[in-house]
Design a protein around this motif. Structure first.
Motif, PDB file in Angstrom:
ATOM      1  N   GLU A  46     -16.382   1.222 -18.087  1.00  0.00           N
ATOM      2  CA  GLU A  46     -14.990   1.624 -18.298  1.00  0.00           C
ATOM      3  C   GLU A  46     -14.911   2.496 -19.530  1.00  0.00           C
ATOM      4  O   GLU A  46     -15.619   2.270 -20.522  1.00  0.00           O
ATOM      5  CB  GLU A  46     -14.112   0.390 -18.460  1.00  0.00           C
ATOM      6  CG  GLU A  46     -12.639   0.717 -18.694  1.00  0.00           C
ATOM      7  CD  GLU A  46     -11.793  -0.537 -18.796  1.00  0.00           C
ATOM      8  OE1 GLU A  46     -10.895  -0.577 -19.666  1.00  0.00           O
ATOM      9  OE2 GLU A  46     -12.031  -1.479 -18.015  1.00  0.00           O
ATOM     10  N   SER A  52      -4.718   7.348  -3.428  1.00  0.00           N
ATOM     11  CA  SER A  52      -5.494   6.162  -3.089  1.00  0.00           C
ATOM     12  C   SER A  52      -6.354   6.468  -1.873  1.00  0.00           C
ATOM     13  O   SER A  52      -5.839   6.912  -0.839  1.00  0.00           O
ATOM     14  CB  SER A  52      -4.577   4.973  -2.801  1.00  0.00           C
ATOM     15  OG  SER A  52      -5.324   3.862  -2.360  1.00  0.00           O
ATOM     16  N   SER A  89      -4.033   7.107 -10.530  1.00  0.00           N
ATOM     17  CA  SER A  89      -2.657   6.658 -10.753  1.00  0.00           C
ATOM     18  C   SER A  89      -2.088   7.306 -12.003  1.00  0.00           C
ATOM     19  O   SER A  89      -2.812   7.617 -12.957  1.00  0.00           O
ATOM     20  CB  SER A  89      -2.610   5.133 -10.878  1.00  0.00           C
ATOM     21  OG  SER A  89      -3.399   4.695 -11.974  1.00  0.00           O
ATOM     22  N   ASN A 131      -0.107  10.124  -7.579  1.00  0.00           N
ATOM     23  CA  ASN A 131      -0.891   8.929  -7.269  1.00  0.00           C
ATOM     24  C   ASN A 131      -1.679   9.169  -5.990  1.00  0.00           C
ATOM     25  O   ASN A 131      -1.122   9.609  -4.978  1.00  0.00           O
ATOM     26  CB  ASN A 131       0.011   7.708  -7.088  1.00  0.00           C
ATOM     27  CG  ASN A 131       0.771   7.382  -8.361  1.00  0.00           C
ATOM     28  OD1 ASN A 131       0.170   7.127  -9.397  1.00  0.00           O
ATOM     29  ND2 ASN A 131       2.091   7.406  -8.287  1.00  0.00           N
ATOM     30  N   GLN A 145     -12.697   1.667  -2.704  1.00  0.00           N
ATOM     31  CA  GLN A 145     -11.376   2.061  -3.151  1.00  0.00           C
ATOM     32  C   GLN A 145     -11.495   3.090  -4.258  1.00  0.00           C
ATOM     33  O   GLN A 145     -12.231   2.895  -5.226  1.00  0.00           O
ATOM     34  CB  GLN A 145     -10.588   0.839  -3.665  1.00  0.00           C
ATOM     35  CG  GLN A 145      -9.131   1.106  -4.004  1.00  0.00           C
ATOM     36  CD  GLN A 145      -8.282   1.313  -2.763  1.00  0.00           C
ATOM     37  OE1 GLN A 145      -8.573   0.730  -1.717  1.00  0.00           O
ATOM     38  NE2 GLN A 145      -7.255   2.108  -2.861  1.00  0.00           N
ATOM     39  N   HIS A 198     -14.981   0.295  -6.562  1.00  0.00           N
ATOM     40  CA  HIS A 198     -13.695   0.871  -6.975  1.00  0.00           C
ATOM     41  C   HIS A 198     -13.923   1.941  -8.041  1.00  0.00           C
ATOM     42  O   HIS A 198     -14.667   1.728  -9.003  1.00  0.00           O
ATOM     43  CB  HIS A 198     -12.787  -0.236  -7.522  1.00  0.00           C
ATOM     44  CG  HIS A 198     -11.359   0.206  -7.726  1.00  0.00           C
ATOM     45  ND1 HIS A 198     -10.426  -0.556  -8.388  1.00  0.00           N
ATOM     46  CD2 HIS A 198     -10.704   1.335  -7.354  1.00  0.00           C
ATOM     47  CE1 HIS A 198      -9.269   0.078  -8.413  1.00  0.00           C
ATOM     48  NE2 HIS A 198      -9.420   1.233  -7.788  1.00  0.00           N
ATOM     49  N   ASP A 245      -6.795   6.500 -14.379  1.00  0.00           N
ATOM     50  CA  ASP A 245      -5.400   6.204 -14.705  1.00  0.00           C
ATOM     51  C   ASP A 245      -4.953   7.063 -15.887  1.00  0.00           C
ATOM     52  O   ASP A 245      -5.657   7.165 -16.896  1.00  0.00           O
ATOM     53  CB  ASP A 245      -5.256   4.714 -15.051  1.00  0.00           C
ATOM     54  CG  ASP A 245      -3.824   4.352 -15.377  1.00  0.00           C
ATOM     55  OD1 ASP A 245      -2.933   4.720 -14.584  1.00  0.00           O
ATOM     56  OD2 ASP A 245      -3.584   3.741 -16.438  1.00  0.00           O
ATOM     57  N   THR A 248      -8.865   5.207  -6.726  1.00  0.00           N
ATOM     58  CA  THR A 248      -7.455   5.228  -7.117  1.00  0.00           C
ATOM     59  C   THR A 248      -7.251   6.188  -8.281  1.00  0.00           C
ATOM     60  O   THR A 248      -7.956   6.100  -9.294  1.00  0.00           O
ATOM     61  CB  THR A 248      -6.974   3.825  -7.533  1.00  0.00           C
ATOM     62  OG1 THR A 248      -7.182   2.918  -6.457  1.00  0.00           O
ATOM     63  CG2 THR A 248      -5.492   3.856  -7.886  1.00  0.00           C
ATOM     64  N   SER A 275     -12.607   3.822 -14.726  1.00  0.00           N
ATOM     65  CA  SER A 275     -13.630   2.793 -14.559  1.00  0.00           C
ATOM     66  C   SER A 275     -14.361   3.004 -13.246  1.00  0.00           C
ATOM     67  O   SER A 275     -13.802   3.553 -12.288  1.00  0.00           O
ATOM     68  CB  SER A 275     -13.014   1.391 -14.597  1.00  0.00           C
ATOM     69  OG  SER A 275     -12.141   1.202 -13.488  1.00  0.00           O
ATOM     70  N   LEU A 295     -11.499   4.057 -10.537  1.00  0.00           N
ATOM     71  CA  LEU A 295     -10.115   4.091 -11.015  1.00  0.00           C
ATOM     72  C   LEU A 295      -9.971   5.172 -12.078  1.00  0.00           C
ATOM     73  O   LEU A 295     -10.766   5.229 -13.024  1.00  0.00           O
ATOM     74  CB  LEU A 295      -9.712   2.738 -11.610  1.00  0.00           C
ATOM     75  CG  LEU A 295      -8.367   2.701 -12.352  1.00  0.00           C
ATOM     76  CD1 LEU A 295      -7.213   2.942 -11.382  1.00  0.00           C
ATOM     77  CD2 LEU A 295      -8.183   1.385 -13.085  1.00  0.00           C
TER      78      LEU A 295
END
Length: 732
Positions: free
Chosen positions: A66, A196, A173, A194, A169, A106, A110, A171, A89, A108
């Motif tokens: 991360e 996904s 965001s 956003n 996944q 995943h 953000d 993402t 991450s 991510l």
């Protein structure tokens, strides 16, 4: 049993080894120790990279890393932030990784943000990163030999096995984008954004995508001082083949809401697309379903000028359903279903060759009123341009005609154009290499049927047009009413006609000056109002014969014509009525004359012939045979087309009437005193004959006396010769 226990011990040992290794990795290696090195490497490339947050390991529910608080700017302007990342991450599965497979649980991202600006000189702040990166010194890395991936599917491991990329996944965001242009005043802010992706992979298995955004656009030049807001949502399932040769997008759903200055509109569509052979010769097919929306509301939101239309509710509802297939060379939309307000149009549209713009259209519609979509009539008409006023504006673009390659078929259940109501429209048009053929044009209008064919030949120096048409059973009364030509002239009944026309040119003047059209027409029962030709005939007869008018007689305010037929010629700008014949009660009516379109005037004479002693059962009675079976030019209709009025325009022909009065007077004299006139003429002839004989006798006597005198003076033989010469002289 001992073997099972031994295997369990080995498995537990391996798990403990992995756990110990992971714990050691976390506690022994601190990723933050790499921050200064990462920042230094970025600075070497001319990029100001600041990692304000921590770099950390994650152990549960999967192994991962991360990063927090990353900021990017140009080294020359470290305080002017270009990009920012709050947190990112990556989590991967351990066991697949040990087998050489990359299985990502995943990813991510953000709080990613981009701030792009363009100054008044047109230079973007991101260009500084590119410039400084190019100018930064670069160390020559030692050459390395990477094992090739024969399949092209992913990263190759040391054992020669490719790492398969699969992400359960992904993402993104709270992302944002800001773009500002100081020179144009444009300002775009996209926030939040956003994204996904579920079960993302590059191994040919479908994965889901869900994208949402909200944007504000400011553009004073196009939108004024009110920003435009766009809120969108896109969701679909995507399949991408492992070799990148195939793409599928299924169940695509796009929802877009636009709002500005209190006005708003929504656009909703669904989309399915399949594409094959993407790397070689792409082919694609799919379908689009555009749900009903309001184009006028969309124009208002986008600050576009709303087109003026005669009907306020026109162009307020549009929907479409399209199935398509094509390649890089052609595309076909079949079927196409278009809903335009209350009109439904369906059929097929295809571009069979992009290089030639070869077009094929076959559409069927139920009901369409084109007048609803035209500008409303204005009391103050716009002044025409010089070319429009003189008629020299080009109406037929020859270059476009020569390039046109099309097959067009249109069918409508009902169609209204210029207030003319038509039904069962069927038109077939073909264009090839400068020749446009109207293969069929069939229309039912006002209980009649028009069947026409024609062609436009644009292969020469100018356009040459030929046209033939046949019309059967056209009802005149509703046609003139819809054309608003029935105020002073009313015609009713059915008319048949045929037309053979030809012209040449590309401007209105050229087309009108060279136009030649021959027309034949007929009608079984045609009524003309408010003119009564029988009444006009009787008035002329009474005027000439000085008969007393019957005060009890009431005339109808129309003329009923039976068995109407005639021929006309349109040449240049003059319409010539060569012949017209019709029965009006016991009269036979004819017409001849001209209509000059250039001067907007007309002049027609109406010869009449009476076939019995009375013009009709209740009409005027004729006491003299003079009027029987005689062609009499008694009426003349002439006037202006701008103020057409048959009652005032049609009057007795003055010149013909004067001649008629004189001729009728002579007829009456002969009829009343015929025998005496003949006797007087006979006596006059006898007297003239006697006088003639007396004069001839006297002349012979005078000649003889003259000869005697000549003989006396001449005498002898010589005199005889002279006498003979004198006789010859007298004989001449």
């Amino acid at each position: 049993m001992k073997l099972i226990k031994r295997l369990l011990k080995i498995l537990v040992a391996l798990v403990l080894l992995v756990v110990i290794a992971a714990v050691a990795l976390v506690f022994v290696f601190d990723p933050n120790m790499f921050k200064p090195r990462l920042e230094a490497m970025a600075q070497e490339q001319g990029i100001q990279l600041d990692i304000d947050g921590n770099l950390g390991w994650q152990l549960w529910p999967a192994l991962g890393v991360e990063v927090n608080g990353i900021r990017v700017a140009a080294e020359s302007a470290p305080d002017e932030e270009i990009a920012r990342l709050e947190r990112a991450s990556l989590r991967v599965a351990v066991m697949p990784l040990l087998r050489g497979e990359l299985s990502v649980h995943h990813i991510l991202v953000d709080g990613a943000a981009l701030d792009l600006r363009v100054d008044e000189q047109g230079e973007g702040n991101w260009e500084q990163l590119l410039t400084e990166s190019e100018e930064a010194p670069a160390d020559d890395p030692a050459p390395t030999t990477e094992p090739e991936d024969a399949s092209g599917d992913g990263v190759v491991s040391e054992e020669g096995q490719s790492l398969q990329l699969a992400v359960e996944q992904l993402t993104i965001s709270n992302a944002s984008l800001r773009y500002r242009d100081a020179a144009t005043g444009q300002d775009l802010e996209l926030s939040p954004l956003n994204l996904s992706l579920s079960e993302f992979n590059l191994q040919g298995r479908p994965f889901a995508i869900d994208l949402g955004w909200e944007a504000q656009v400011t553009d004073e030049a196009m939108l004024g001082d009110q920003p435009l807001t766009l809120i969108g949502q896109l969701s679909s399932r995507i399949l991408l083949a492992e070799d990148m040769s195939r793409l599928e997008l299924n169940g695509g759903q796009l929802d877009l809401e636009l709002a500005r200055a209190g006005a708003s509109d929504d656009i909703r569509l669904t989309l399915d697309v399949q594409a094959e052979q993407l790397l070689d010769s792409p082919t694609f097919n799919g379908s689009i379903n555009l749900r009903p929306f309001n184009p006028k509301a969309l124009m208002a939101v986008l600050s576009l000028p709303e087109p003026e239309m005669a009907k306020a509710s026109a162009l307020t509802r549009v929907a479409a359903q399209v199935t398509f297939a094509g390649t890089t060379e052609q595309i076909e939309l079949n079927p196409v279903v278009l809903e335009l307000d209350d009109t439904r149009i369906e059929g097929r549209v295809a571009v069979t060759d992009f290089s030639r713009s070869a077009l094929e259209v076959a559409l069927r519609g139920d009901s369409l009123n084109i007048d609803d979509y035209l500008p409303p009539p204005s009391e103050e008409e716009e002044a025409p341009t010089e070319d429009e006023a003189t008629g020299d504006k080009e109406l037929i673009p020859l270059e476009l005609v020569r390039e046109l390659h099309a097959d067009i078929g249109l069918q409508f259940g009902s169609l209204t154009v210029m207030d003319l109501a038509m039904t069962d429209l069927d038109v077939q048009l073909r264009a090839r290499d400068g020749l446009v053929e109207l293969q069929k044009a069939r229309i039912n209008a006002y209980e009649g049927e028009l069947d026409a064919r024609g062609e436009l030949d644009g292969r020469g120096e100018t356009a040459v047009i030929d046209f033939v048409g046949a019309l059967e059973g056209l009802e005149l009364a509703p046609l003139l009413r819809d054309l608003e030509l029935d105020e002073n002239l009313q015609l009713s009944g059915a008319l048949n006609a045929n037309v053979d026309a030809a012209t040449r040119g590309v401007t209105m003047n050229q087309l009108m000056d060279s136009l030649r059209a021959e027309t034949g027409f007929s009608g079984a029962q045609v009524r003309l109002a408010p003119l009564n030709i029988e009444q006009k005939f009787c008035q002329v007869v009474n005027l000439v014969t000085r008969a007393e008018k019957d005060p009890a007689k009431t005339w109808a305010d129309y003329t009923e014509m039976k068995e109407l037929s005639g021929k006309a010629l349109m040449e240049g700008r003059v319409f010539t009525l060569e012949s017209l014949q019709a029965g009006v009660e016991r009269l036979t009516v004819g017409a001849r004359g001209e209509l000059d379109l250039a001067e907007a005037v007309y002049d027609f004479t109406l010869p009449l012939r009476l076939g019995s002693e009375a013009s009709s059962e209740g009409g005027c009675r004729i006491s003299s045979n003079y009027w029987m079976n005689r062609s009499l030019s008694l009426l003349r209709c002439r006037g202006s087309l701008d103020s057409l009025n048959p009652v005032s325009d049609c009057r007795p022909d003055k010149d013909a009437l004067e001649s008629l009065v004189k001729d009728f007077a002579e007829y009456q004299v002969r009829e009343q005193h015929g025998e005496r006139i003949d006797e007087e003429k006979a006596r006059a002839r006898e007297k003239a004959d006697e006088e003639k004989a007396r004069l001839e006798e006297k002349a012979e006597e005078e000649k003889e006396q003259l000869r005697d005198k000549v003989r006396e003076k001449l005498g002898g033989e010589e005199g005889d010769d002279r006498e003979e010469r004198l006789k010859d002289l007298f004989r001449r």
